[in-house]
Design a protein around this motif. Structure first.
Motif, PDB file in Angstrom:
ATOM      1  N   ASP A 294       0.862  -1.180   0.000  1.00 33.69           N
ATOM      2  CA  ASP A 294       0.000   0.000   0.000  1.00 33.69           C
ATOM      3  C   ASP A 294       0.898   1.230   0.000  1.00 33.69           C
ATOM      4  O   ASP A 294       1.047   1.932   1.001  1.00 33.69           O
ATOM      5  N   ASP A 295       1.519   1.482  -1.138  1.00 32.38           N
ATOM      6  CA  ASP A 295       2.459   2.587  -1.250  1.00 32.38           C
ATOM      7  C   ASP A 295       2.592   2.957  -2.720  1.00 32.38           C
ATOM      8  O   ASP A 295       2.244   2.172  -3.608  1.00 32.38           O
ATOM      9  N   GLN A 296       3.079   4.169  -2.975  1.00 32.34           N
ATOM     10  CA  GLN A 296       3.464   4.568  -4.322  1.00 32.34           C
ATOM     11  C   GLN A 296       4.957   4.310  -4.434  1.00 32.34           C
ATOM     12  O   GLN A 296       5.771   5.060  -3.900  1.00 32.34           O
ATOM     13  N   ALA A 297       5.301   3.218  -5.091  1.00 38.51           N
ATOM     14  CA  ALA A 297       6.707   2.815  -5.176  1.00 38.51           C
ATOM     15  C   ALA A 297       7.538   3.898  -5.850  1.00 38.51           C
ATOM     16  O   ALA A 297       7.017   4.733  -6.602  1.00 38.51           O
ATOM     17  N   LEU A 298       8.828   3.882  -5.569  1.00 42.81           N
ATOM     18  CA  LEU A 298       9.779   4.816  -6.174  1.00 42.81           C
ATOM     19  C   LEU A 298      10.819   4.020  -6.947  1.00 42.81           C
ATOM     20  O   LEU A 298      11.262   2.962  -6.493  1.00 42.81           O
ATOM     21  N   TRP A 299      11.242   4.536  -8.095  1.00 41.11           N
ATOM     22  CA  TRP A 299      12.317   3.914  -8.856  1.00 41.11           C
ATOM     23  C   TRP A 299      13.646   4.437  -8.330  1.00 41.11           C
ATOM     24  O   TRP A 299      13.945   5.638  -8.431  1.00 41.11           O
ATOM     25  N   ALA A 300      14.476   3.557  -7.783  1.00 45.04           N
ATOM     26  CA  ALA A 300      15.816   3.955  -7.363  1.00 45.04           C
ATOM     27  C   ALA A 300      16.701   4.194  -8.582  1.00 45.04           C
ATOM     28  O   ALA A 300      17.604   5.021  -8.560  1.00 45.04           O
ATOM     29  N   ASP A 301      16.440   3.457  -9.642  1.00 48.19           N
ATOM     30  CA  ASP A 301      17.089   3.605 -10.947  1.00 48.19           C
ATOM     31  C   ASP A 301      16.168   2.917 -11.945  1.00 48.19           C
ATOM     32  O   ASP A 301      15.015   2.617 -11.614  1.00 48.19           O
ATOM     33  N   ASN A 302      16.647   2.653 -13.153  1.00 46.33           N
ATOM     34  CA  ASN A 302      15.767   2.067 -14.160  1.00 46.33           C
ATOM     35  C   ASN A 302      15.487   0.581 -13.974  1.00 46.33           C
ATOM     36  O   ASN A 302      14.760  -0.013 -14.765  1.00 46.33           O
ATOM     37  N   SER A 303      16.052  -0.012 -12.931  1.00 46.75           N
ATOM     38  CA  SER A 303      15.859  -1.452 -12.750  1.00 46.75           C
ATOM     39  C   SER A 303      15.419  -1.848 -11.344  1.00 46.75           C
ATOM     40  O   SER A 303      15.153  -3.024 -11.113  1.00 46.75           O
ATOM     41  N   THR A 304      15.292  -0.890 -10.416  1.00 49.32           N
ATOM     42  CA  THR A 304      15.061  -1.229  -9.011  1.00 49.32           C
ATOM     43  C   THR A 304      13.955  -0.368  -8.418  1.00 49.32           C
ATOM     44  O   THR A 304      13.946   0.856  -8.619  1.00 49.32           O
ATOM     45  N   LEU A 305      13.066  -1.012  -7.674  1.00 54.26           N
ATOM     46  CA  LEU A 305      11.960  -0.316  -7.017  1.00 54.26           C
ATOM     47  C   LEU A 305      12.184  -0.255  -5.512  1.00 54.26           C
ATOM     48  O   LEU A 305      12.737  -1.179  -4.915  1.00 54.26           O
ATOM     49  N   VAL A 306      11.726   0.839  -4.911  1.00 59.36           N
ATOM     50  CA  VAL A 306      11.768   1.014  -3.455  1.00 59.36           C
ATOM     51  C   VAL A 306      10.353   1.332  -2.987  1.00 59.36           C
ATOM     52  O   VAL A 306       9.636   2.116  -3.625  1.00 59.36           O
ATOM     53  N   TYR A 307       9.955   0.746  -1.862  1.00 61.39           N
ATOM     54  CA  TYR A 307       8.583   0.893  -1.367  1.00 61.39           C
ATOM     55  C   TYR A 307       8.581   0.604   0.125  1.00 61.39           C
ATOM     56  O   TYR A 307       9.544   0.076   0.682  1.00 61.39           O
ATOM     57  N   SER A 308       7.491   0.957   0.784  1.00 62.38           N
ATOM     58  CA  SER A 308       7.409   0.759   2.232  1.00 62.38           C
ATOM     59  C   SER A 308       6.499  -0.415   2.570  1.00 62.38           C
ATOM     60  O   SER A 308       5.546  -0.722   1.851  1.00 62.38           O
ATOM     61  N   LEU A 309       6.839  -1.064   3.675  1.00 58.92           N
ATOM     62  CA  LEU A 309       6.017  -2.102   4.285  1.00 58.92           C
ATOM     63  C   LEU A 309       5.973  -1.845   5.786  1.00 58.92           C
ATOM     64  O   LEU A 309       6.881  -1.222   6.342  1.00 58.92           O
ATOM     65  N   PRO A 310       4.931  -2.319   6.464  1.00 63.33           N
ATOM     66  CA  PRO A 310       4.853  -2.096   7.908  1.00 63.33           C
ATOM     67  C   PRO A 310       6.087  -2.623   8.633  1.00 63.33           C
ATOM     68  O   PRO A 310       6.611  -3.692   8.314  1.00 63.33           O
ATOM     69  N   GLY A 311       6.573  -1.848   9.612  1.00 62.81           N
ATOM     70  CA  GLY A 311       7.724  -2.227  10.416  1.00 62.81           C
ATOM     71  C   GLY A 311       7.452  -1.997  11.880  1.00 62.81           C
ATOM     72  O   GLY A 311       6.345  -1.588  12.271  1.00 62.81           O
ATOM     73  N   ASP A 312       8.445  -2.235  12.709  1.00 61.20           N
ATOM     74  CA  ASP A 312       8.267  -2.132  14.148  1.00 61.20           C
ATOM     75  C   ASP A 312       7.888  -0.727  14.592  1.00 61.20           C
ATOM     76  O   ASP A 312       7.213  -0.551  15.605  1.00 61.20           O
ATOM     77  N   TYR A 313       8.330   0.298  13.864  1.00 62.06           N
ATOM     78  CA  TYR A 313       8.069   1.672  14.273  1.00 62.06           C
ATOM     79  C   TYR A 313       7.318   2.455  13.205  1.00 62.06           C
ATOM     80  O   TYR A 313       7.478   3.656  13.075  1.00 62.06           O
ATOM     81  N   GLY A 314       6.492   1.772  12.460  1.00 58.70           N
ATOM     82  CA  GLY A 314       5.681   2.409  11.434  1.00 58.70           C
ATOM     83  C   GLY A 314       5.901   1.763  10.092  1.00 58.70           C
ATOM     84  O   GLY A 314       5.061   1.000   9.612  1.00 58.70           O
ATOM     85  N   SER A 315       7.063   2.028   9.474  1.00 57.26           N
ATOM     86  CA  SER A 315       7.357   1.478   8.152  1.00 57.26           C
ATOM     87  C   SER A 315       8.846   1.265   7.986  1.00 57.26           C
ATOM     88  O   SER A 315       9.666   1.993   8.559  1.00 57.26           O
ATOM     89  N   ASP A 316       9.185   0.252   7.188  1.00 55.52           N
ATOM     90  CA  ASP A 316      10.539   0.031   6.710  1.00 55.52           C
ATOM     91  C   ASP A 316      10.532   0.168   5.195  1.00 55.52           C
ATOM     92  O   ASP A 316       9.489  -0.020   4.544  1.00 55.52           O
ATOM     93  N   LEU A 317      11.675   0.475   4.612  1.00 54.12           N
ATOM     94  CA  LEU A 317      11.801   0.531   3.165  1.00 54.12           C
ATOM     95  C   LEU A 317      12.390  -0.772   2.643  1.00 54.12           C
ATOM     96  O   LEU A 317      13.350  -1.295   3.212  1.00 54.12           O
ATOM     97  N   TRP A 318      11.795  -1.256   1.559  1.00 55.97           N
ATOM     98  CA  TRP A 318      12.235  -2.487   0.915  1.00 55.97           C
ATOM     99  C   TRP A 318      12.535  -2.204  -0.545  1.00 55.97           C
ATOM    100  O   TRP A 318      12.091  -1.192  -1.099  1.00 55.97           O
TER     101      TRP A 318
END
Length: 352
Positions: A294-318
């Motif tokens: 449940d996030d708007q993913a971000l492109w770190a570059d033309n081949s890799t996606l970054v997005y959030s998932l629930p974590g211990d203190y709100g969210s972690d980035l994956w």
């Protein structure tokens, strides 16, 4: 020694002991907070200067909303992009949602009132100083800046606080930072759906991602379905391109869209998986991330996606490859709302 002198000595001793005790309590509380963060594997955090234009030769930086517990929670923080688990430099600027590009930032903030909270969208310069602010109609949920830094967009929940159900309403705005002109509701744009003009009272639009200073993509919801739309802020038009697309994110080379897709058989409260759409062929690729996104993913570059998932203190980035290969891995703990910044004067090797 007189009785008065004894009383004065006793009073002084009591005051001294009280001061020492208070100091000990404060010190212990601070140390306890530090230990709690260390025990939770929290990242080291330090104050310093954060810029939206890193110095030349310093390498790419990754800016995030810091969610580590402590006095700097919710502040925008910077880390080297190649060392995301390293010490975070916090800025003092707090945002609920954030994005930045080309020296411009958009920061969605809460204003805490006696009876209720209100919200605002603040445009920031490269030193994270306020340039302009606008009232926001509801709870912040998405934010983006165009590659040039000239355009900013944000989405808020006017009613409801989740995209999972159908009982919500959004409001999306776009601002030109060169003139401060605002389109405060993209639902006023003309819609072409399946090749025909379309009007309906139930339209919702959210999740802008910019191609340039005029063209963008977003999600349009109507009639119980969602669509990827191509927008034009000059002609004030929206055109549907593909069904079942939410929270799109355009790749740096402008050829693909990462997005949330509702998949059959998924739980009603966790319906989405992360996909990539080829804009030329409209072919869909499921990423290796199989969890609900449940996030708007971000492109770190033309081949890799970054997005959030629930974590211990709100969210972690994956992060996960965009081509469906590989596996998902954790990028950062206690962080959300990422933005990658190239050094001042440098060209990102993955930009178009």
């Amino acid at each position: 020694m007189t009785r008065s002198a004894r009383l004065l000595i006793l009073l002084a001793a009591v005051l001294l002991l009280g001061t020492v005790g208070t100091g000990a309590v404060i010190y212990a509380a601070n140390r306890s907070g530090e230990r709690d963060q260390e025990q939770a594997g929290g990242p080291p955090v330090r104050t310093g200067t954060v810029s939206l234009r890193p110095g030349s030769g310093d390498g790419r930086e990754l800016l995030v909303r810091n969610l580590a517990w402590g006095p700097h929670r919710d502040e925008i923080a910077a880390v080297p992009a190649d060392r995301p688990d390293g010490p975070r430099t916090v800025s003092g600027v707090k945002c609920l949602r954030f994005h930045a590009a080309a020296g411009t930032g958009i920061c969605l903030q809460a204003v805490h009132g006696a009876l209720e909270d209100t919200y605002r969208a603040v445009v920031l310069d490269s030193h994270l100083r306020e340039l302009h602010r606008y009232p926001a109609a509801g709870i912040p949920t998405r934010a983006r800046v165009s590659p040039s830094g000239h355009m900013v967009a944000w989405t808020v929940f006017v009613s409801g606080d989740s995209y999972a159900g159908t009982n919500f309403s959004t409001r999306t705005a776009i601002v030109d930072t060169r003139t401060w002109a605002i389109d405060d509701n993209l639902e006023t744009y003309s819609v072409t759906k399946d090749g025909r003009p379309y009007r309906a009272s139930d339209t919702n639009i959210w999740g802008v991602t910019f191609a340039d200073d005029h063209r963008f993509y977003a999600t349009l919801a109507t009639g119980g379905h969602t669509y990827l739309v191509r927008g034009d802020s000059t002609s004030r038009t929206l055109t549907t391109l593909h069904r079942n697309v939410e929270c799109p994110s355009l790749s740096p080379d402008g050829t693909r869209i990462a997005y949330k897709k509702r998949v059959p058989g998924a739980p009603a409260d966790a319906p989405w998986r992360l996909y990539v759409l080829d804009l030329r062929t409209m072919a869909e690729t499921a990423t290796a991330e199989k969890r609900d996104i449940d996030d708007q993913a971000l492109w770190a570059d033309n081949s890799t996606l970054v997005y959030s998932l629930p974590g211990d203190y709100g969210s972690d980035l994956w992060t996960v490859p965009a081509d469906g290969t590989g596996t998902a891995r954790r990028l950062m703990t206690s962080a959300v709302a990422p933005a990658y910044l190239a050094p001042d004067g440098a060209t990102d090797p993955d930009s178009p």
